[in-house]
Scaffold this active site. Structure first.
Site, PDB file in Angstrom:
ATOM      1  N   LYS C  79     -98.978  55.597 -80.350  1.00  0.00           N
ATOM      2  CA  LYS C  79     -99.658  55.386 -81.627  1.00  0.00           C
ATOM      3  C   LYS C  79    -101.159  55.500 -81.383  1.00  0.00           C
ATOM      4  O   LYS C  79    -101.663  54.991 -80.372  1.00  0.00           O
ATOM      5  CB  LYS C  79     -99.290  53.996 -82.156  1.00  0.00           C
ATOM      6  N   SER C 154     -96.783  50.762 -90.307  1.00  0.00           N
ATOM      7  CA  SER C 154     -97.820  51.744 -90.054  1.00  0.00           C
ATOM      8  C   SER C 154     -97.558  52.692 -88.883  1.00  0.00           C
ATOM      9  O   SER C 154     -98.194  53.736 -88.798  1.00  0.00           O
ATOM     10  CB  SER C 154     -99.131  51.018 -89.792  1.00  0.00           C
ATOM     11  N   SER C 178     -94.849  46.675 -88.610  1.00  0.00           N
ATOM     12  CA  SER C 178     -95.244  48.075 -88.425  1.00  0.00           C
ATOM     13  C   SER C 178     -94.483  48.845 -87.355  1.00  0.00           C
ATOM     14  O   SER C 178     -94.653  50.049 -87.225  1.00  0.00           O
ATOM     15  CB  SER C 178     -96.744  48.168 -88.132  1.00  0.00           C
TER      16      SER C 178
END
Lengths: 104, 486, 502
Positions: C79, C154, C178
């Protein structure tokens, strides 16, 4: 209950004040939009008011630890060049910014 | 003395002062990261990702900084408590994260006091840990902060550990405030917490100043910043207190605000209104956990503390009291003599000499008058021996002073130094010859002296001292005068 | 299955034994990404050269008889809020565009030490604020199962990368769900460890008291191996728990016989019927496996979302103050420093980030702290107490991960509150700091595009209860294959095979 929902509102003025504290600029349209949206989120949170929290201690750290300390020993830091290379503006080995006025 | 007069407030008014002292702690590394804590250096060389607040970095507390903070707390008679760190949120370019990690609700030290040399106790509200900011320098635009140009930022100082010591509003005059800072500085330096250099900014003082009519409630206070020496602290307090009194006497009101001391103008001026900026939105620092120093650690630190100035003064005062037999000079002058000796780190010498049997009066006299420049190579036993000889009348006061200077310069024992000086002390024969010459030169005065004008004795002794450059023994000379008169 | 598209553990074994080269494994993944990521947009940056160099070094070590580690040659996606030294790390925000950290996150160092090969940085909602990856400054990631749907967020880029078969493993971060929510929406395993299990050093902060890094994988076993590699004490993070990571892989085959498992009633409220059905099938399966399954109430969890949307924005408002145009990242010039700060932040942050900064600033501001932030901290205490009470009677809890399957792109962007409600099932354990994971468990009803999207079942455990949690997760995974097969998964697999064969 209406009074309660009033107290959960963030007025447009409050949005402007908060934006200034947070160093953000909001247009009048955004002020209105954020006022509505944030009020709606806070309104949802009003549910918490049903709880009796008088004797409840706050929790800031989910996992309790104490006394996390490190020894006072120097270790390699950053090279100045590596750091200044990514600075928006550097001059004389320092970070250059527009004039710093007294806080307004 | 002009300063002194200006300092006085009109009859019926008093100043109420509380001080916030920031001292940089003497650690190797910063409060939350491993880059060096050193004064100066090339800009941006004492940095690392944490002290620059780079995204993703996290603070870890420096154990030695905590230990120094505990030393400070114990030295100021504080409770050392479980404590937490909070974030103080405000934007300023020299602050890398735009929040300062500081102790807010739960400081590591609270509720202590500092005892001034006068004996007055000044309350210590708290003494907590926090991180320092970087430094910005304004360039161009005429050098004035309000004009165009730009600023350059050096983060070498960012993250340096500070202890902030907040006094209660117990101080009542600029002199008292200066005395407080001097004493606090002495304590902090004694315990190795800071180097105390105000000129390098490692000790910084902000003053909260208010005035009131004696007996009234506390007035509205102003915080005065940018005070860089003890002298400017005194001047800033006097100026600001008088400004407030004038304002109130003219029917005005004091506004709570932060004011900046301008050393050149000798005035404080208001920083722009901080309305809306005082909302620091403190909350517990989620990246750090509480400090809960255990009793054992605290006691270990307490046990290793050096003797503090107040205790040293007490010891000296008590030694002076028990040993002194004549020429008492208690009261203000004595307190100040004791404070001076301790401040000069000469209390050990004084105590040593007294306990070795030297006359207290002489000990004080010589230290205060003849050792202001330091003790050099002088050792305690030599000092005591010299003073014992002086008290016994074996050497004159002026000889003692001369020999003391020899001991400071060269060290060694007193007997040897006295011996060395004895060889050039005038003998009785030399004295007699000198006196005959004097009588011949000043026959008129000699006649009057013989007729009973006693004060002329001083004249003849003085002339002999002058002729021997102080080598003559005062008592021997007086004795000789008496014999010759008969 | 292609030999180069093995699960992480098998791939690492094959590379360590010399059966496959790391370079060939990595090349295969890179070419897959090059071919198919244009439409999914899981990656914001693909590190072709760096990945091949790292793979070569793994092969060299194998050749010299060294063991490159448990993840030898395994491609992994990160990420883009995890700091990679010298490699742009942006949080998918304009304000950090192009920023190259001068240091490496602890987890990234641990991955490299374990032989893993970082192939790219994945998309996220700007600063991890969002539940759909639509708030990224660099475009929206699409759900590999249905390109018209969001991947969740996310960590949508990481979830999609694993779901699309681009990498067998990925790392994400979970603040209020997330990792788990996108894992559920993309049909992969996603784990949020106990707060403090995995070092946050080098994770760009959103909400510091909630953020945790965790794995995405195609299997529970792979997720366990990845967590073993990244977990454990780190002195650079003061909130890191000073205990070694237990062996999770060892607990996987133990089944649930004799375990007491609670189904959290409050977290099933308002959940769509297809999701609710899978969750109830999961409880039946657990009971079938010999566990005692009962419904349990965690009353304060109903207030989780309210507390979360005060605490997380409050911390974020402070964490994001450092983006001011002075030291790194973008700057919009202006006449003085304050104006420059304002201009930079106004231009650099997207709308959702601004919304949360303002919400958090408000919640902490003078006169409102007690009514909002202070109250939320107390609710947090109640949630922990209620969970702990439940754990007196249960070893683990289960719940839905997300109230719905993946939703249409753009369908929730107009109303922030509606988007926030996507986190309702995941937020309570985040506030408690407890571990939780999402395990794929069949699929939902056929949607408008005639696709059945994946459903995730959430397994919750008490603090430091990862071993129990993985045991339950592995059991659910083992029975999930018996549940009606996901049309989408089959479709995806056949499509993927076709494209490879073609």
């Amino acid at each position: 209950m209406n009074e309660n929902s009033d107290s959960a509102r963030i007025s447009e003025e409050a949005v402007a004040h908060v934006a200034h504290l947070a160093r953000l600029r909001v247009t009048p349209e955004e002020q209105k939009m954020f006022s509505q949206q944030l009020s709606s989120v806070l309104g949802y949170g009003k549910a918490m008011e049903a709880l009796n929290l008088d004797d409840v201690p706050p929790t800031s750290h989910p996992y309790p630890l104490n006394n996390v300390l490190r020894d006072d020993e120097i270790s390699a830091g950053s090279s100045r060049d590596e750091v200044l290379d990514v600075a928006p503006v550097a001059q004389d080995n320092q970070f250059r910014v527009p004039p710093v006025l007294e806080q307004t | 003395m002009a300063d002194r007069n200006i300092a006085l407030l009109p009859e019926g008014w008093e100043a109420v002062l509380g001080l916030e002292v920031h001292a940089e702690l003497l650690t190797e590394t910063k409060l939350f990261s491993a880059s060096p804590n050193r004064f100066g250096g090339d800009p941006n060389t004492h940095i690392d990702p944490v002290s620059l607040g780079l995204p993703g970095t996290l603070p870890v507390v420096n154990r030695h900084a905590v230990e120094l903070a505990i030393r400070v707390g114990l030295s100021l008679n504080c409770d050392v408590r479980p404590s937490t760190f909070a974030r103080k949120n405000y934007f300023y370019p020299d602050m890398p994260k735009n929040y300062q990690i500081s102790q807010y609700e739960d400081p590591i030290n609270a509720d202590g006091f500092l005892e001034l040399p006068s004996g007055k106790r000044i309350g210590i509200v708290r003494a907590h840990l926090e991180e320092d900011t970087g430094k910005s320098t304004h360039v161009g635009g005429g050098g004035r902060i309000h004009e165009a140009g730009f600023s350059l930022i050096d983060y070498n100082r960012a993250g340096v550990p500070l202890i902030e010591i907040v006094s209660a509003p117990d101080l009542r005059s600029s002199d008292e405030a200066k005395e407080y800072v001097a004493e606090l500085r002495a304590i902090l330096v004694t315990i190795g917490a800071t180097d105390g250099k105000m000129e390098e900014g490692s000790l910084r003082v902000d003053a909260n100043i208010s005035v009131r009519r004696v007996g009234d409630e506390l007035g509205v206070r102003c915080e005065v910043k940018n005070v860089n020496s003890l002298r400017s602290l005194g001047r800033a307090i006097d100026y600001e207190a008088r400004r407030q009194v004038k304002l109130l006497e003219e029917g005005g009101a004091v506004t709570q605000e932060t004011r900046h001391w301008n050393e050149d103008e000798g005035k404080t001026h208001s920083l722009r209104s901080k309305e809306g900026e005082t909302d620091y939105r403190y909350f517990l620092e989620p990246d750090l956990v509480p400090l809960v120093p255990d009793e054992r650690w605290i006691e270990e630190i307490r046990g290793a503390l050096p003797t503090l100035p107040a205790e040293r003064r007490r010891r000296l005062a008590s030694a002076r009291e028990t040993a002194s037999t004549k020429g008492e000079m208690y009261g203000e002058a004595d307190l100040s003599a004791i404070a001076t000796i301790v401040a000069r780190d000469q209390d050990e010498l004084a105590l040593g000499a007294i306990s070795a049997g030297a006359d207290t009066q002489l000990v004080f006299k010589h230290i205060l008058n003849n050792l202001a420049e330091g003790t050099g190579k002088l050792d305690i036993s030599a000092f005591a021996e010299l003073l014992t000889a002086e008290a016994a009348g074996n050497i004159s006061a002026s000889q003692a002073k001369t020999i003391l200077a020899d001991l400071v310069a060269n060290g060694g024992d007193a007997a040897a130094a006295m011996e060395a000086r004895a060889s050039d002390t005038t003998d009785a024969g030399e004295l007699e010859t000198l006196l005959e010459e004097l009588i011949a030169q000043h026959s008129d005065e000699w006649q009057r002296f013989c007729e009973g004008e006693q004060k002329l004795q001083g004249f003849f002794v003085g002339q002999i001292m002058k002729a021997t450059k102080g080598r003559a023994d005062g008592q021997a000379t007086a004795k000789l005068l008496a014999q010759r008169m008969m | 299955m292609n030999a180069l598209n093995k699960p992480a553990i098998e791939l690492a074994a094959a590379i360590r034994s010399g059966e496959i080269s790391a370079v060939s494994a990595v090349e295969a993944r890179l070419s897959e990404i090059a071919t198919r990521d244009a439409e999914i947009a899981a990656f914001v940056q693909v590190l072709n050269e760096e990945a091949l160099a790292a793979a070569t070094s793994v092969d060299d070590r194998v050749a010299t008889g060294e063991d490159p580690g448990p993840l030898a040659g395994v491609p992994i996606a990160l990420k883009d809020n995890l700091c990679t030294r010298g490699i742009p790390t942006t949080c998918c925000s304009r304000i950090l565009e192009g920023w190259k950290p001068p240091y490496e996150a602890t987890v990234v160092s641990r991955l490299r030490n374990a032989g893993a090969v970082v192939v790219g940085k994945t998309n996220l909602d700007e600063f991890a604020m969002g539940s759909s990856t639509e708030n990224s400054a660099f475009g929206t990631t699409r759900n590999p199962h249905d390109l018209s749907c969001v991947p969740g967020g996310s960590s949508g880029g990481s979830a999609a990368a694993v779901a699309a078969g681009f990498t067998p493993l990925a790392l994400g971060s979970d603040t209020g769900g997330s990792i788990r929510q996108p894992a559920a929406l993309c049909g992969v395993v996603g784990v949020k460890p106990t707060y403090g299990r995995v070092s946050r050093y080098g994770l760009i902060a959103f909400a510091s008291s909630l953020d945790q890094i965790g794995p995405f994988a195609t299997s529970v076993a792979d997720a366990a191996t990845l967590l073993e590699v990244i977990g454990g004490h780190d002195p650079a993070d003061s909130t890191s728990i000073p205990e070694a990571m237990p062996s999770l892989s060892e607990c996987l085959g133990r089944g649930v016989e004799g375990m007491r498992i609670g189904l959290v009633a409050e977290l099933c409220d308002g959940v769509s019927s297809d999701v609710a059905r899978r969750v109830s099938e999961a409880s039946e399966a657990l009971a079938g496996g010999g566990a005692t399954v009962e419904e349990v109430s965690v009353p304060a969890s109903r207030f989780g979302l309210s507390a979360y949307y005060l605490i997380a924005p409050a911390e974020a408002s402070s964490n994001l103050a450092r983006y001011d145009g002075v030291r790194y990242g973008m700057r919009t010039e202006s006449s003085n420093a304050v104006e420059m700060n304002i201009a930079t932040r106004t231009a650099g942050f997207g709308e959702e980030v601004k919304r949360r900064i303002m919400l958090g600033t408000f919640a902490l501001s003078a006169g409102y702290y007690d009514a909002y932030y202070g109250k939320a901290l107390k609710v947090r205490t109640l949630i922990i107490e209620d969970f702990n009470r439940a754990y007196e009677h249960f070893d683990a809890l289960i719940a839905p991960t997300s109230p719905t399957t993946a939703f249409e792109i753009g369908s929730r962007t107009d109303d922030p509150l509606e988007m926030y409600l996507s986190d309702v099932c995941t937020v309570p354990s985040s506030l408690a700091g407890h571990p939780a994971m999402s395990v794929p468990f069949g699929s939902g009803d056929v949607n408008e595009n005639n696709i059945c999207l994946p459903v995730g079942v959430q397994v919750l455990a008490p603090a430091m209860g990862e071993e129990t949690m993985f045991r339950v997760g592995a059991f659910l995974e083992s029975v999930a294959v018996n549940v009606a097969e996901s049309v989408a998964r089959e479709a995806l697999t056949s499509e993927a095979l076709t494209s490879r064969d073609g």
